[in-house]
Enzyme design. Structure first.
Site, PDB file in Angstrom:
ATOM      1  N   ILE A  59      43.032  40.083  29.154  1.00 37.49           N
ATOM      2  CA  ILE A  59      43.719  39.771  30.519  1.00 37.49           C
ATOM      3  C   ILE A  59      45.276  39.994  30.177  1.00 37.49           C
ATOM      4  O   ILE A  59      45.762  39.671  29.446  1.00 37.49           O
ATOM      5  CB  ILE A  59      43.383  38.406  30.981  1.00 37.49           C
ATOM      6  CG1 ILE A  59      42.000  37.974  30.840  1.00 37.49           C
ATOM      7  CG2 ILE A  59      43.877  37.756  31.949  1.00 37.49           C
ATOM      8  CD1 ILE A  59      41.168  38.839  31.970  1.00 37.49           C
ATOM      9  N   HIS A  60      45.752  40.563  31.474  1.00 30.23           N
ATOM     10  CA  HIS A  60      47.126  40.770  31.506  1.00 30.23           C
ATOM     11  C   HIS A  60      47.655  40.750  32.781  1.00 30.23           C
ATOM     12  O   HIS A  60      46.955  40.916  33.874  1.00 30.23           O
ATOM     13  CB  HIS A  60      47.508  42.421  30.954  1.00 30.23           C
ATOM     14  CG  HIS A  60      46.551  43.268  31.829  1.00 30.23           C
ATOM     15  ND1 HIS A  60      47.372  43.821  32.996  1.00 30.23           N
ATOM     16  CD2 HIS A  60      45.492  43.779  31.911  1.00 30.23           C
ATOM     17  CE1 HIS A  60      46.569  44.773  33.567  1.00 30.23           C
ATOM     18  NE2 HIS A  60      45.348  44.954  32.810  1.00 30.23           N
ATOM     19  N   PRO A  61      49.042  40.449  33.093  1.00 32.93           N
ATOM     20  CA  PRO A  61      49.691  40.366  34.444  1.00 32.93           C
ATOM     21  C   PRO A  61      49.445  41.807  34.989  1.00 32.93           C
ATOM     22  O   PRO A  61      49.452  42.721  34.395  1.00 32.93           O
ATOM     23  CB  PRO A  61      51.007  39.960  34.144  1.00 32.93           C
ATOM     24  CG  PRO A  61      50.886  39.458  32.774  1.00 32.93           C
ATOM     25  CD  PRO A  61      50.142  40.130  32.134  1.00 32.93           C
TER      26      PRO A  61
END
Length: 120
Positions: free
Chosen positions: A40-42
């Site tokens: 997960i990443h921004p």
């Protein structure tokens, strides 16, 4: 630089995909049942088109992009969701897959930078 973000969460089963020479990315709006399998990443802005011949950068490792699926750019821009295959494939196996040449990492840690770049 086409896209730049970093890993902020690692799904419970995300590392299992590394054993299959792939990694699944999703931005931080991933549905909970999917997030378990993703890095997960921004969300970030995609400022151009990812194409074969460009570079995928993961931490300090650089990977030449060998194939890009038909919906990769759209999915990355809207959802931050694509699959990276570390197999050097010349044609995209699935529409949301980027194929790169090089050894898949054994693990990823929080904070690992993810970038897509044009080939200079």
């Amino acid at each position: 630089m086409l896209y730049r973000t970093q890993v902020t969460q690692i799904g419970e089963y995300a590392a299992d995909a590394l054993n299959d020479n792939m990694m699944i990315l999703f931005n931080d709006n991933a549905p909970a049942d999917v997030a378990d399998y993703c890095f997960i990443h921004p969300a970030a802005d995609l400022t151009g088109e990812i194409t074969a011949g460009g570079q995928f950068v993961l931490g300090t490792s650089r990977y030449p992009i060998t194939a890009v699926g038909d919906v990769v750019n759209q999915n990355l821009a809207q959802l931050g969701h694509i699959t990276i295959r570390f197999d050097g494939g010349a044609e995209a196996e699935y529409p949301g897959t980027v194929h790169v040449e090089g050894k898949c990492p054994d693990e990823l840690v929080l904070g690992t930078e993810i970038r897509f770049e044009l080939n200079n």
